[in-house]
Design a protein around this motif. Structure first.
Motif: not given
Length: 69
Positions: A44-48, A53-58
């Protein structure tokens, strides 16, 4: 479990557009999963990020985040 967080369940690829529509493009997005070995959060973070989108996976699970409050 995080104050002010928006919960958007992602169960399959079709849900990714739903997440994108609900995302504020001016703010960073932090994605996490309930399970310790969940790949959905990183996908999901990769897709965003692919969509700008500035997305990060916790790395923390929802339970670990809840215990830190």
């Amino acid at each position: 479990p995080v104050a002010g967080a928006l919960r958007i369940p992602v169960e399959n690829e079709d849900d990714l557009d739903k997440v994108l529509r609900a995302t504020s493009h001016g703010k960073p997005v932090y994605v996490f999963c309930r399970g310790a070995y969940c790949v959905t959060a990183s996908r999901t973070a990769e897709y965003l990020r692919e969509k700008g989108v500035d997305a990060w996976c916790l790395r923390e699970t929802a339970l670990e985040l809840e215990n830190h409050e």
